[in-house]
Each structure stands twice: as structure tokens, then as C-alpha cells.
Scaffold this motif. Structure first.
Motif, short mmCIF file in Angstrom:
data_model
loop_
_atom_site.label_atom_id
_atom_site.label_comp_id
_atom_site.label_asym_id
_atom_site.label_seq_id
_atom_site.Cartn_x
_atom_site.Cartn_y
_atom_site.Cartn_z
N SER A 1 0.21 -3.26 -7.07
CA SER A 1 1.01 -2.18 -6.02
C SER A 1 0.70 -0.86 -6.63
N TRP B 1 -3.21 -0.26 -6.01
CA TRP B 1 -3.22 -0.20 -4.52
C TRP B 1 -2.84 1.17 -4.29
N LYS B 2 -1.59 1.92 -4.82
CA LYS B 2 -1.06 3.15 -4.42
C LYS B 2 -1.85 4.12 -5.15
N ASP C 1 -10.61 -2.50 1.67
CA ASP C 1 -9.76 -2.58 0.34
C ASP C 1 -10.75 -3.44 -0.44
N ALA D 1 0.86 -1.01 0.17
CA ALA D 1 0.06 -0.09 0.20
C ALA D 1 0.86 1.37 -0.02
#
Length: 408
Positions: free
Chosen positions: A262, A266-267, A297, A78
Motif C-alpha cells: 500500500s 498503491w499510494k 490496477d 489505495a
């Protein structure tokens, strides 16, 4: 819905090897690179993979939140930016009704997010907001999202491109002439047997053949299959094809799926917690299974799809991914998109065995995520009861707000 073989095959494959993953500032239950594979523990891990379907209730409750302790995998890191999910007006549904559903379905987490606000959030069976729970086949929807991201980023030109362009080892097989779209919708026309009770089925044998040096284990098997129908003409649920999607994306972006997930999802979108993704016999993430994700999430993933994923996937991606491209034979309104199931009333979602689901209702701007430890991998009675309760939650979310001082 045919979910069981994902554990019998994909998880068993995931016990064969591991690659190191960077350590992160994980939640209290640390995310790590998974279990290191040695000759000494290989047989033990393979036994665990084969026995997941038959774990006791105590084992499911203990292991579903902590699969990284048993299997190898990679971290999905994250970022610092977290997409806020502020509290909204509590959903006007009796607590006793929610309690009964969670008890009857062995639910560990239930969240209802409407218009970006949390209207209901409940935890049980030891799960907390900081914890994670395994996805099983819900991971399919995450993997297909990476195709949309790869198209936006220019790694893949179009879903109409041939699969063999990105997986050259499939050239000369029944996958000649099959497009990425047909792989996504499981309409390749390649013959496949997903009978989990048949030891000679494809899902049982997928990881049993020798793998040529440098070739992916899934590809090695899938390229041996014959064609039974013209590409695009027949829908058949194929665990192996979702794993192929993972291979295809990995080959296109030239990085591990966990890293790409990611960086691109995610980011960028603001997921709150690190996730964990199991790896297969060649050290690749299992495209069709086995992400461990926090409840919030999971809800954010549904919200991302509902909002369209601007800046993350190609324009129009989710509109295409979440509409029915194939008839699954379940009746009017039910179909299959790009690794998303489609439902009546314009809804869509991801589903995994043992009671995992994300369900999205764009009409009311509502996302419902549920993680569970059903006593069986699949159960029609449980599925129907969950469908009815989710319908009840959607109907409640659509109702006009009436202020009740004792509740708000």
C-alpha cells in the motif's frame, strides 16, 4: 506452466488463521479483514480451500470477485491520488471478435492500455470497473516488486545477499549459500516436487508438518528439503519459494506485505481501488498468490513495470526483473525473471490459473490485462488461444491510426 498447486497448497494454508486489518472506504463490495477463523468454521474453510479447483462455473463466477468473503486476509489501501488512465483512440478491432474471445475464454475483464490511455476496456460475468478479481499466481510479480522497493528503501542491500540473512530459520538447511536472486528466479537448487496429483509431493505436504512456535509455516517445511543441484544451475517452479520471498520481505521491512504494498506501490503510483491479500497459517500474506485487484490496477501494475518504477523500486529493478534469467524449457524467447515470465519479442508478464494475466509489450508501450474464470485451472488450448488473441491485440495497437468516424 505450473500453477495448480498454488491453490491446493497456498490457499489451503490461507484458511488457517486471520489477523485484523483496518477498515477502509472500500468500493460497493466492501473490502474487509477476511473471514475470522474459529474452531467451528476452520474445517469448513479448509474444505473450501481444497475444493477451489473443482468449483462449478457458477461458483467461480460468484467467488473469484469476492474471495474476501471466504478467506482471511489484509487490505491493501489505495491513496487519494489516482493515476489517470484517460480514453485513447478505440482499438480498431471488430467488437464481434472481442465478444467471441471473451465468451470462449469466460473472460470477466479485458483492458488494453497503450501509452497510458485506454484503447479497449470490456467487462462481463458481473464484474465492473469498481470490482476486484483474484490474481492467483499473478501475485508473484507483485511480491517480487516489493523486493525492489525494499532495496530502494534500504531494507535489503542487494539480491546477491544470502537468503539466510533475512530468514535465519533457514540457516543450516539446503538454503545455505542461496541468494535472494536465486530465490527470485527459482534456481535455488533445492529439491522440490510440484506434482499436484501426488499426495506425497512437496506442494501437497508443505503445510502438513508441525510448525515450531514462532516460526513461519512455509519456512518450517522448506528448511527440511535436500539440495539436488548447485544454486543457480537449475530452474524448477516452486510454489514454496515464492512464499519464502514474502517471508523475506516481511522480515526485512518489519511490516505486513499488504501495508508495504500500500505505502510503496498503491499510494505512490496511484492505484485506484483497495486490494485484498489473503493470509497464510501464520497470518502472513501468501506471497505467491491471492491478491484481489481491480482490472485497471492490474493494468497499472504492468505499466509501472514497463515504465521502470522510478521512485518506487531500485533503479534498474524492472529491467532486471523482466529479463530472462532462467530457461523454462518452453522454447526460444521464453524464460523466467524475478517472478515474471518472459516471452518472445521482448514481452513479459504475470500469469495465474483460470485465465489471469498481465502481458506487457514495451515496444508498443502496451499493457493487456485479462481476468477470467476458465472451466479448468490450466488448459493448453485456452492458453494458446489467449496467446494468439493477445498477439492480435498487440499487432492492432501497433498499427498506424486511421480515423473511422463511425468508430471514434
Amino acid at each position: 506452466m505450473r500453477w495448480t498447486g498454488l491453490i491446493a497448497a497456498a490457499l489451503l494454508a490461507g484458511t488457517a488463521t486471520a489477523q485484523s486489518a483496518p477498515q477502509t472506504n472500500a468500493p460497493p463490495a466492501p473490502v474487509n479483514a477476511g473471514v475470522a477463523i474459529t474452531d467451528q468454521n476452520r474445517a469448513h474453510l479448509q474444505q473450501i480451500g481444497a475444493e477451489i479447483l473443482f468449483w462449478s462455473q457458477a461458483q467461480r463466477d460468484e467467488n473469484f470477485p469476492h474471495m474476501e468473503k471466504l478467506f482471511p486476509g489484509h487490505v491493501v489501501s489505495a491513496g487519494r491520488k489516482v493515476l489517470a488512465l484517460p480514453p485513447g483512440p478505440p482499438l480498431p478491432i471488430p467488437a464481434t471478435e472481442v465478444d467471441a474471445f471473451m465468451r470462449d475464454q469466460n473472460v470477466a475483464g479485458l483492458i488494453v492500455v497503450q501509452a497510458g490511455t485506454v484503447r479497449l476496456e470490456r467487462y462481463a460475468r458481473g464484474l465492473t470497473r469498481e470490482g476486484r478479481w483474484t490474481s492467483f499466481s499473478v501475485a508473484k510479480s507483485f511480491t517480487s516488486t516489493l523486493v525492489g522497493a525494499a532495496i530502494r528503501d534500504g531494507f535489503i542491500k542487494s539480491v546477491e545477499e544470502p537468503v539466510t540473512k533475512y530468514i535465519p530459520d533457514l540457516a543450516g538447511s539446503a538454503y545455505d549459500g542461496v541468494t535472494i536472486a536465486q530465490l527470485l528466479t527459482m534456481t535455488s537448487g533445492v529439491k522440490w516436487n510440484e506434482d499436484y496429483t501426488d499426495p506425497k509431493s512437496d506442494v501437497a505436504r508443505m503445510f502438513s508438518i508441525p510448525v515450531p512456535p514462532g516460526m513461519d509455516a512455509t519456512v518450517a517445511y522448506m528448511r527440511t528439503l535436500p539440495r539436488e543441484a548447485a544454486p543457480g544451475s537449475k530452474w524448477v517452479y516452486k510454489t514454496g519459494e515464492t512464499n519464502l520471498i514474502g517471508v523475506l520481505v516481511g522480515n526485512a521491512v518489519k511490516m505486513p506485505l499488504a501495508t508495504y504494498l500500500s505505502e510503496r506501490v498503491w499510494k505512490r503510483y496511484g492505484m485506484e481501488r483497495d486490494a485484498f491479500w489473503m493470509t497464510d497459517a501464520t497470518g502472513r500474506e501468501v506471497g505467491g498468490c491471492c491478491l484481489s485487484v481491480s482490472l485497471r490496477d492490474y493494468a497499472r501494475m504492468g505499466q509501472l513495470a514497463m515504465e521502470g518504477g522510478a521512485g518506487i523500486v531500485a533503479p534498474g529493478w524492472f529491467a532486471e526483473a523482466t529479463r530472462a534469467h532462467a530457461d523454462t524449457g518452453r522454447g526460444p524467447g521464453f524464460g523466467y525473471g524475478y517472478q515474471w515470465w518472459t516471452y518472445p519479442k521482448g514481452r513479459f508478464g504475470g500469469v495465474g490459473i483460470f485465465g489471469q494475466s498481465i502481458t506487457v509489450d514495451p515496444a508498443s508501450k502496451t499493457v493487456i490485462a485479462i481476468v477470467s474464470a476458465w472451466p479448468k485451472a490450466t488448459d493448453d488450448r485456452f492458453s494458446q488461444a489467449r496467446l494468439a488473441f493477445v498477439d492480435r491485440l498487440f499487432a492492432t495497437a501497433k498499427a498506424p491510426l486511421t480515423r473511422h468516424p463511425q468508430r471514434w
